[in-house]
Design an enzyme around this catalytic site. Sequence first.
Site, PDB file in Angstrom:
ATOM      1  N   LYS A 145       7.419  11.604   0.215  1.00 15.47           N
ATOM      2  CA  LYS A 145       6.618  11.177   1.370  1.00 15.47           C
ATOM      3  C   LYS A 145       7.463  10.932   2.627  1.00 15.47           C
ATOM      4  O   LYS A 145       6.908  10.764   3.715  1.00 15.47           O
ATOM      5  CB  LYS A 145       5.849   9.889   1.026  1.00 15.47           C
ATOM      6  CG  LYS A 145       4.982   9.955  -0.231  1.00 15.47           C
ATOM      7  CD  LYS A 145       3.767  10.792  -0.042  1.00 15.47           C
ATOM      8  CE  LYS A 145       2.839  10.850  -1.236  1.00 15.47           C
ATOM      9  NZ  LYS A 145       2.086   9.651  -1.518  1.00 15.47           N
ATOM     10  N   LYS A 154      -1.648   7.644   6.822  1.00 13.97           N
ATOM     11  CA  LYS A 154      -2.398   7.151   5.678  1.00 13.97           C
ATOM     12  C   LYS A 154      -3.837   7.663   5.756  1.00 13.97           C
ATOM     13  O   LYS A 154      -4.267   8.148   6.780  1.00 13.97           O
ATOM     14  CB  LYS A 154      -2.403   5.617   5.660  1.00 13.97           C
ATOM     15  CG  LYS A 154      -1.020   5.044   5.361  1.00 13.97           C
ATOM     16  CD  LYS A 154      -1.020   3.521   5.240  1.00 13.97           C
ATOM     17  CE  LYS A 154      -2.090   2.959   4.386  1.00 13.97           C
ATOM     18  NZ  LYS A 154      -2.168   3.563   3.025  1.00 13.97           N
ATOM     19  N   GLY A 207      -6.700   8.931   0.757  1.00 17.68           N
ATOM     20  CA  GLY A 207      -7.753   8.434  -0.134  1.00 17.68           C
ATOM     21  C   GLY A 207      -8.999   7.987   0.627  1.00 17.68           C
ATOM     22  O   GLY A 207      -9.969   7.527   0.022  1.00 17.68           O
ATOM     23  N   GLU A 242      -7.514  -0.303   5.349  1.00 16.40           N
ATOM     24  CA  GLU A 242      -6.054  -0.431   5.192  1.00 16.40           C
ATOM     25  C   GLU A 242      -5.422  -0.898   6.495  1.00 16.40           C
ATOM     26  O   GLU A 242      -4.514  -1.738   6.499  1.00 16.40           O
ATOM     27  CB  GLU A 242      -5.466   0.912   4.762  1.00 16.40           C
ATOM     28  CG  GLU A 242      -5.890   1.301   3.357  1.00 16.40           C
ATOM     29  CD  GLU A 242      -5.492   2.694   2.935  1.00 16.40           C
ATOM     30  OE1 GLU A 242      -5.565   2.970   1.735  1.00 16.40           O
ATOM     31  OE2 GLU A 242      -5.124   3.520   3.786  1.00 16.40           O
ATOM     32  N   ASP A 246       0.842  -1.197   0.000  1.00 16.62           N
ATOM     33  CA  ASP A 246       0.000   0.000   0.000  1.00 16.62           C
ATOM     34  C   ASP A 246       0.881   1.252   0.000  1.00 16.62           C
ATOM     35  O   ASP A 246       2.073   1.185   0.334  1.00 16.62           O
ATOM     36  CB  ASP A 246      -0.915  -0.008   1.245  1.00 16.62           C
ATOM     37  CG  ASP A 246      -2.099   0.937   1.098  1.00 16.62           C
ATOM     38  OD1 ASP A 246      -2.222   1.623   0.059  1.00 16.62           O
ATOM     39  OD2 ASP A 246      -2.914   0.993   2.034  1.00 16.62           O
ATOM     40  N   GLY A 247       0.295   2.359  -0.362  1.00 18.56           N
ATOM     41  CA  GLY A 247       0.990   3.644  -0.358  1.00 18.56           C
ATOM     42  C   GLY A 247       0.898   4.314   0.998  1.00 18.56           C
ATOM     43  O   GLY A 247       0.450   3.712   1.981  1.00 18.56           O
TER      44      GLY A 247
HETATM   45  C1  5RP Z   1      -5.453   5.894   0.881  1.00 23.49           C
HETATM   46  C2  5RP Z   1      -4.050   6.014   1.308  1.00 23.49           C
HETATM   47  C3  5RP Z   1      -3.015   6.140   0.250  1.00 23.49           C
HETATM   48  O1  5RP Z   1      -2.120   5.103   0.393  1.00 23.49           O
HETATM   49  C4  5RP Z   1      -2.305   7.447   0.403  1.00 23.49           C
HETATM   50  O2  5RP Z   1      -3.257   8.496   0.369  1.00 23.49           O
HETATM   51  C5  5RP Z   1      -1.260   7.650  -0.694  1.00 23.49           C
HETATM   52  O3  5RP Z   1      -1.888   7.831  -1.924  1.00 23.49           O
HETATM   53  P1  5RP Z   1      -1.096   8.069  -3.252  1.00 23.49           P
HETATM   54  O4  5RP Z   1      -0.445   6.780  -3.620  1.00 23.49           O
HETATM   55  O5  5RP Z   1      -2.173   8.479  -4.232  1.00 23.49           O
HETATM   56  O6  5RP Z   1      -0.097   9.164  -3.040  1.00 23.49           O
HETATM   57  O7  5RP Z   1      -3.715   5.990   2.462  1.00 23.49           O
HETATM   58  O8  5RP Z   1      -6.338   5.910   1.966  1.00 23.49           O
END
Ligand code: 5RP
Length: 219
Positions: free
Chosen positions: A121, A94, A97, A103, A81-82
């Site tokens: 980040k 996090k 999104g 998550e 995950d990001g």
């Molecule tokens: C979603 C998240 C995403 O991982 C976070 O917002 C990073 O998003 P991106 O890859 O678009 O920079 O936590 O809830």
Amino acid sequence: MNASDKKRNVAKAALEFIEPGTALGVGTGSTVNFLIDMLPEVRDKIDSVVSSSKASTSLLEQLGFTVSTLNEIGDIDLYIDGADESNKRLQLIKGGGGALTREKVLAAAARRFICIADDSKLVGMLGAFPLPIEVLPMAQELVSRRMLKMRGNPVWREGFVTDNGNHILDVSGLQISNPIEMEARINRIPGVVTVGIFADRPADILLLGGENGVREMRV
Ligand code: 5RP
């Protein structure tokens, strides 16, 4: 190199961690979307897949994957995950999104959690990115007042409803010097479903996309 190139590179690097027979957890966001697009390359290695959002599930299904529920498959081998921010201890913010609750559940169920992000980040101290908190709609004013007492500036994410039917409060102005303590403190406020600090269960590996390729960080 722009941020999209860095995200694409780091997603590609994460593919290497998918071993034959993997029960895979897939997160949410623009970085993960690059990963999802590449998953057909390793389809044979994926035993089962779960996702942290309706959005990611839909993308996976468009590529022909059958998305399981976590209840069906139990623990997952690998969660990718990001993040909106990471410190050097791989503690994260996090929820940009809005998928933070699912998550956090998938991160907790994962034997290994790999975070993928572009190098913007990585921060010294968490908190420059407004901290997302998923809140029961009937508790939004209570939680907002509690965050003001903690010297945060809470703003409701207007027009946004999470996949769980809740609201998101984005709190700026917090200096999160002790992420584990802050995570526990905010989670104790009645009406908070999940705070977007991932410190009790940080990432195991952070893959950071930068100008000179992908850097791997472990605690
Ligand atoms: C979603 C998240 C995403 O991982 C976070 O917002 C990073 O998003 P991106 O890859 O678009 O920079 O936590 O809830």
